[in-house]
Design an enzyme around this catalytic site. Structure first.
Site, mmCIF file in Angstrom:
data_model
loop_
_atom_site.group_PDB
_atom_site.id
_atom_site.type_symbol
_atom_site.label_atom_id
_atom_site.label_comp_id
_atom_site.label_asym_id
_atom_site.label_seq_id
_atom_site.Cartn_x
_atom_site.Cartn_y
_atom_site.Cartn_z
ATOM 1 N N GLY A 30 0.840 -1.194 0.000
ATOM 2 C CA GLY A 30 0.000 0.000 0.000
ATOM 3 C C GLY A 30 0.874 1.242 0.000
ATOM 4 C CE LYS A 31 5.468 4.964 -0.410
ATOM 5 N NZ LYS A 31 6.695 4.236 -0.060
ATOM 6 N N GLY A 32 0.452 5.924 0.266
ATOM 7 C CA GLY A 32 -0.462 7.056 0.285
ATOM 8 C C GLY A 32 0.316 8.346 0.220
#
Ligand code: NAD
Length: 419
Positions: free
Chosen positions: A107-109
């Site tokens: 995941g990443k944000g």
């Protein structure tokens, strides 16, 4: 080459995935499920600025794949943050976590903003509201953010507090990279560099190349680059012959003491001007004859234009994405062993995993134990990648992707489709 420089990171990530999928003969149904991210959240949210104005910011959280476990990956604050970049970074995390075999998906944000122009209070307001907006997606058993570019332990503390306030109890496992006082892990700060040095030591054994007196070139002298240089200097008596940062590059064929270069940088703002070295151009640094080159700064620095002129025996990618895909074949032809980013810099997320485990158990390990466990993970990942490289007769990056894609595909296959 123009195309090298303009290649979008999501295309770059997909290119490596497709090659690995071809090598494995992966079936189309599984490919489709891996290619696109599982979940993408875009949030537009208001933040009150110091002058009383309200500004609306845009933020993202992407879960690329959660077949192997909860999503895991950092949060970036930068003016260039956009959905494609976040997708690419999320997919890199899927592969990185799979290569080192930790039970996380990718995941990443991030938030599109310029943190250099914001006060601490504005950053806190932004972080708390962003944390609330993405709280429908994150959680210790679902998706666990960590620091990335221009976010740090303080940012994680604000997110942990905001998330905990909404629940009414303390939830330290919702983020990693926290300060030690609220459930951070010993050894996290050095973990990326330490993991990188463990893989370099394994590669040196394969190359039958002693690290003692080995010539080391380091591009980028921040967290990853400077600590890697110090560990090679202290633990292996390697010779750090060249170092660069954003302002310039320095060289001394006899080697430099990275502790004193770091002290000089802290006093003068750059390694440039360090008295016991001569100044060279940043491009010359990359082409120096050496045993190990460590790109530890930016993306896309090893290109088709310079790959033919590099003179390292091992390239250890502490940075994410320093080599454009087309340059890999050139390095491989020239017998240079590349330790790809998804292996070489996975020490950071591995110790993040240890932090999450410690938080969930509320039982904290000593730094020595953490470093030993990190060594085990990195050495076994290196060996698995090397074996895959031999099995499929491919270079180390392709092998790392093949190993990662195979592990993710197996998890998807065995879980089947719901309903
Ligand atoms: P950092 O901000 O601490 O250091 C970056 C360094 O690169 C600085 O010394 C800066 O001066 C230098 N730099 C910037 N532009 C440069 C240029 N044009 N030429 C030479 N040097 C330049 O960042 P970091 O945490 O060390 O991260 C570096 C790389 O490692 C990034 O690609 C990052 O994604 C990757 N990485 C870091 C971690 C981690 O835990 N820190 C984990 C995984 C990957």
């Amino acid at each position: 080459m123009q195309s090298d420089q303009t290649m979008n990171p999501f295309q770059m990530a997909l290119a490596n995935f497709e090659i690995a999928a071809d090598t494995l003969g992966l079936d189309n149904n599984i490919r489709e499920r891996i290619r696109l991210p599982e979940r993408e959240l875009i949030v537009n949210f208001p933040v009150k600025l110091r002058d009383g104005r309200i500004k609306v910011f845009t933020g993202y959280r992407v879960q690329h794949n959660t077949a192997r476990g909860p999503a895991k990956g950092g949060l970036r604050y930068h003016p260039n943050v956009n959905l494609d970049e976040v997708r690419a970074l999320a997919s890199w995390m899927t592969w990185k976590n799979a290569v080192v075999g930790i039970p996380f998906g990718g995941g990443k944000g991030g938030v599109t903003c310029n943190p250099k122009e914001m006060t601490t209070e504005e950053l806190q307001n932004l972080t708390r509201r962003f944390a609330q907006e993405i709280s429908i997606m994150i959680g210790p058993e679902r998706d666990i953010p960590a620091p990335d570019v221009y976010t740090n332990a303080q940012t994680m503390a604000w997110i942990m507090d905001t998330y905990s306030m909404a629940r009414g109890y303390c939830v330290p496992g919702v983020v990693t990279g926290k300060p030690l006082s609220i459930g951070g892990s010993a050894g996290r700060n050095e973990a990326t560099a330490r993991g990188c040095v463990y893989t370099i030591a394994e590669a040196a054994k394969v190359k039958k190349m002693p690290l003692k007196n080995a010539r080391i070139v380091v591009q980028g002298f921040g967290n990853a680059g400077s600590i890697a240089a110090k560990l090679l200097f202290d633990d292996h008596q390697s010779r750090i012959i060249a170092i660069s940062d954003s302002r310039g590059a320095i060289f001394n064929s006899k080697g430099m003491n990275p502790h004193s270069v770091l002290l000089y940088k802290s006093q003068h703002g750059s390694v440039k001007g360090y008295p016991e070295a001569e100044e060279i151009s940043p491009e010359e640094l990359l082409t120096l004859e050496c045993e190990v080159l460590i790109p530890a700064a930016l993306e896309n620095v090893i290109t088709t234009e310079n790959a033919g002129r590099l003179n390292a025996k091992i390239i250890a990618e502490a940075a994410n994405g320093p080599t454009v895909p087309e340059a890999d074949a050139i390095l491989d032809e020239r017998g240079i062993m590349v330790l790809p980013d998804i292996l070489a810099n996975a020490g950071g997320v591995t110790v993040s995993y240890f932090e999450w485990v410690q938080d969930n158990y509320s039982f904290f390990w000593k730094e020595h134990d953490i470093n030993e466990r990190l060594r085990e993970v990195m050495v076994s990942a290196f060996k698995a990648v090397l074996e895959t490289a031999k099995k499929y007769d491919v270079h180390m990056r392709r092998a790392a992707y093949v190993l990662a894609v195979d592990r993710v595909a197996e998890a998807i296959r065995v879980r089947g489709i719901y309903p």
